[in-house]
Design an enzyme around this catalytic site. Structure first.
Site, PDB file in Angstrom:
ATOM      1  N   GLU A  66       0.818  -1.214   0.000  1.00 36.80           N
ATOM      2  CA  GLU A  66       0.000   0.000   0.000  1.00 36.80           C
ATOM      3  C   GLU A  66       0.851   1.263   0.000  1.00 36.80           C
ATOM      4  OE1 GLU A  66      -2.660  -0.525   3.322  1.00 36.80           O
ATOM      5  OE2 GLU A  66      -3.891  -1.944   2.189  1.00 36.80           O
TER       6      GLU A  66
ATOM      7  N   ASP B 158      -2.786  -1.116  12.513  1.00 36.90           N
ATOM      8  CA  ASP B 158      -3.670  -2.219  12.117  1.00 36.90           C
ATOM      9  C   ASP B 158      -2.869  -3.505  12.257  1.00 36.90           C
ATOM     10  OD1 ASP B 158      -5.398  -4.031  11.046  1.00 36.90           O
ATOM     11  OD2 ASP B 158      -5.520  -3.117   9.046  1.00 36.90           O
TER      12      ASP B 158
ATOM     13  N   GLU C 287      -6.618  -1.263  15.096  1.00 39.12           N
ATOM     14  CA  GLU C 287      -7.570  -1.961  14.221  1.00 39.12           C
ATOM     15  C   GLU C 287      -7.338  -3.470  14.312  1.00 39.12           C
ATOM     16  OE1 GLU C 287      -7.554  -0.171  10.320  1.00 39.12           O
ATOM     17  OE2 GLU C 287      -8.087  -2.073   9.358  1.00 39.12           O
TER      18      GLU C 287
ATOM     19  N   ASP D  40     -12.420  -4.389  11.578  1.00 37.86           N
ATOM     20  CA  ASP D  40     -12.299  -4.464  10.118  1.00 37.86           C
ATOM     21  C   ASP D  40     -12.620  -5.900   9.706  1.00 37.86           C
ATOM     22  OD1 ASP D  40     -11.647  -4.432   7.442  1.00 37.86           O
ATOM     23  OD2 ASP D  40      -9.494  -4.274   7.740  1.00 37.86           O
TER      24      ASP D  40
ATOM     25  N   LYS E  97     -15.561  -0.841   3.938  1.00 36.80           N
ATOM     26  CA  LYS E  97     -15.004  -1.170   2.623  1.00 36.80           C
ATOM     27  C   LYS E  97     -16.148  -1.758   1.802  1.00 36.80           C
ATOM     28  CE  LYS E  97     -10.481  -2.689   4.462  1.00 36.80           C
ATOM     29  NZ  LYS E  97      -9.821  -3.899   5.015  1.00 36.80           N
TER      30      LYS E  97
ATOM     31  N   ARG F  51      -8.160  -1.000  -0.429  1.00 35.90           N
ATOM     32  CA  ARG F  51      -7.796  -2.383  -0.177  1.00 35.90           C
ATOM     33  C   ARG F  51      -6.312  -2.610  -0.478  1.00 35.90           C
ATOM     34  NH1 ARG F  51     -11.794  -6.030   1.360  1.00 35.90           N
ATOM     35  NH2 ARG F  51      -9.911  -6.730   2.433  1.00 35.90           N
TER      36      ARG F  51
HETATM   37  C1  2PG Z   1      -6.825  -3.625   5.922  1.00 37.12           C
HETATM   38  C2  2PG Z   1      -6.706  -3.532   4.429  1.00 37.12           C
HETATM   39  C3  2PG Z   1      -6.418  -2.149   3.902  1.00 37.12           C
HETATM   40  P1  2PG Z   1      -6.473  -5.646   2.981  1.00 37.12           P
HETATM   41  O1  2PG Z   1      -6.573  -4.677   6.517  1.00 37.12           O
HETATM   42  O2  2PG Z   1      -7.280  -2.692   6.562  1.00 37.12           O
HETATM   43  O3  2PG Z   1      -5.357  -1.520   4.497  1.00 37.12           O
HETATM   44  O4  2PG Z   1      -5.861  -4.490   3.913  1.00 37.12           O
HETATM   45  O5  2PG Z   1      -7.214  -4.961   1.886  1.00 37.12           O
HETATM   46  O6  2PG Z   1      -5.293  -6.435   2.510  1.00 37.12           O
HETATM   47  O7  2PG Z   1      -7.403  -6.430   3.841  1.00 37.12           O
HETATM   48 MG    MG Z   2      -7.534  -3.781   8.441  1.00 37.25          MG
END
Ligand code: 2PG
Ligand code: MG
Length: 348
Positions: free
Chosen positions: A169, A198, A223, A250, A275, A304
């Site tokens: 990212e 996170d 997170e 999350d 998301k 993501r």
């Molecule tokens: C998260 C996301 C975005 P991923 O865990 O918060 O940063 O990662 O899309 O790989 O789940």
């Molecule tokens: Mg996350």
């Protein structure tokens, strides 16, 4: 709004994986496309994606059911849910439809800036696995300051001759660092900054537990401190720190009203990641947001790990009046696309 046609094509994501680009053509001549992102550390309760080929097949198979009907967002999304599609197939159609009325390219008005969680370092499944924490972010009040802080960290790493890779990212991921060296580096460069972490549900820290982390560093946001089944650990943690920091679901809550409701009943979160692709439709995502708002959860709209050049998530975050947004580091084209869209929307 009547749909005249739907087209679906293969695209590549930021990780070089195949994903779909879906375009909706309305009878009134308007059209919009969406390229769907995916997670790298996706939660197990997320809407299930199907392969790119399967998503193309699904779209082609059901599209005639969607033509020439006067849809609202809600009625379209209800229909999509009833068709039992992959999360990627259905979100692509739902979000392209949403974009038509909600993404204004030329006359965008200046908007209120949501607080930005600027990604500085990343590890776990997103980078150097010696960093067991997936994301190390700092909270920023303006994009200008966030960019300048990101560059300041980059300069420090260059000056110290610390070799680093770039994570999924756009965050730094130095091979010689562990969680402690990252946190002390952030503290050295930005002594007063508030830090957000996170841990993606799999925190393994050799020397420090969460209490020490929170006490020693200026942590204001955690997170997924535990896995999506560890309700008891979440609950103990919330009892201890719920008044002090943001405890964010999350993978635990996966933008699902049912999972958010469960987390509320068990009193384990005071903030939630949103998301749309975890949910599978825009209406379902707004339902999750409504439930979160009614219960005074802070809302963080997020990109993501395996994202695309598409920037519509920025418009979505602004529209949803997110309290915070997560769009990664100031590196990699798909992350820069989000920051450019913030600039276009007058948010500096
Ligand atoms: C998260 C996301 C975005 P991923 O865990 O918060 O940063 O990662 O899309 O790989 O789940
Ligand atoms: Mg996350």
């Amino acid at each position: 709004m009547k749909i005249k046609d739907i087209q679906v094509l293969k695209n590549l994501s930021s990780q070089g994986n195949e994903t779909i680009k879906t375009t909706i053509f309305l009878e009134d001549g308007r059209q919009e496309s969406i390229v769907v992102p995916a997670g790298i550390s996706a939660g197990k309760y997320e809407a299930k994606n199907v392969s790119c080929d399967e998503a193309i097949k699904q779209t082609e198979t059901i599209k005639n059911d969607l033509l020439n009907i006067d849809w609202t967002q809600e009625s379209l999304d209800t229909k999509l849910v009833s068709l039992n599609l992959g999360g990627n197939t259905s979100l692509a159609i739902s979000a392209a439809f949403w974009k038509i009325n909600n993404v204004e390219r030329n006359n965008a008005k200046p908007q209120k800036f949501p607080k930005l969680l600027m990604l500085l370092f990343e590890g776990g499944k997103h980078g150097n696995p010696n960093l067991t924490i997936q994301e190390f972010m700092i909270v920023e009040e303006s994009l200008e300051k966030a960019i300048s802080d990101f560059k300041k960290m980059k300069q420090y790493l260059v000056d110290q001759k610390i070799e680093t890779t770039v994570g999924a990212e756009g965050g730094f991921s130095p091979l010689s660092f562990n969680n402690n060296s990252v946190l002390s580096t952030i503290k050295t460069i930005f002594p007063d900054v508030r830090i957000a972490l996170d841990t993606a549900g799999s925190f393994r820290q050799e020397t420090l537990g969460y209490k020490e982390l929170i006490d020693n560093y200026n942590i204001f946001y955690l997170e997924d401190p535990f896995s999506d089944e560890d309700w008891e650990k979440w609950s103990d943690f919330y009892n201890q720190f719920g008044q002090k920091i943001l405890i964010v679901g999350d993978d635990l809550t996966v933008t699902s009203p049912t999972r958010i409701q469960k987390a509320l009943e068990k009193k384990v979160i005071n903030a939630v990641i949103i998301k749309p692709n975890q949910n599978g439709t825009i209406s379902g995502t707004f339902e999750a947001i409504k439930l979160a708002r009614e219960n005074e959860l802070k809302i963080i709209v997020s990109h993501r790990g395996d994202d695309t050049d598409d920037d519509w998530i920025v418009d979505f975050a602004v529209h949803a009046q997110a309290d915070y947004v997560k769009f990664g580091g100031v590196d990699r084209g798909e992350r820069i696309a989000k920051y450019n869209r913030l600039l276009e929307l007058g948010m500096h």
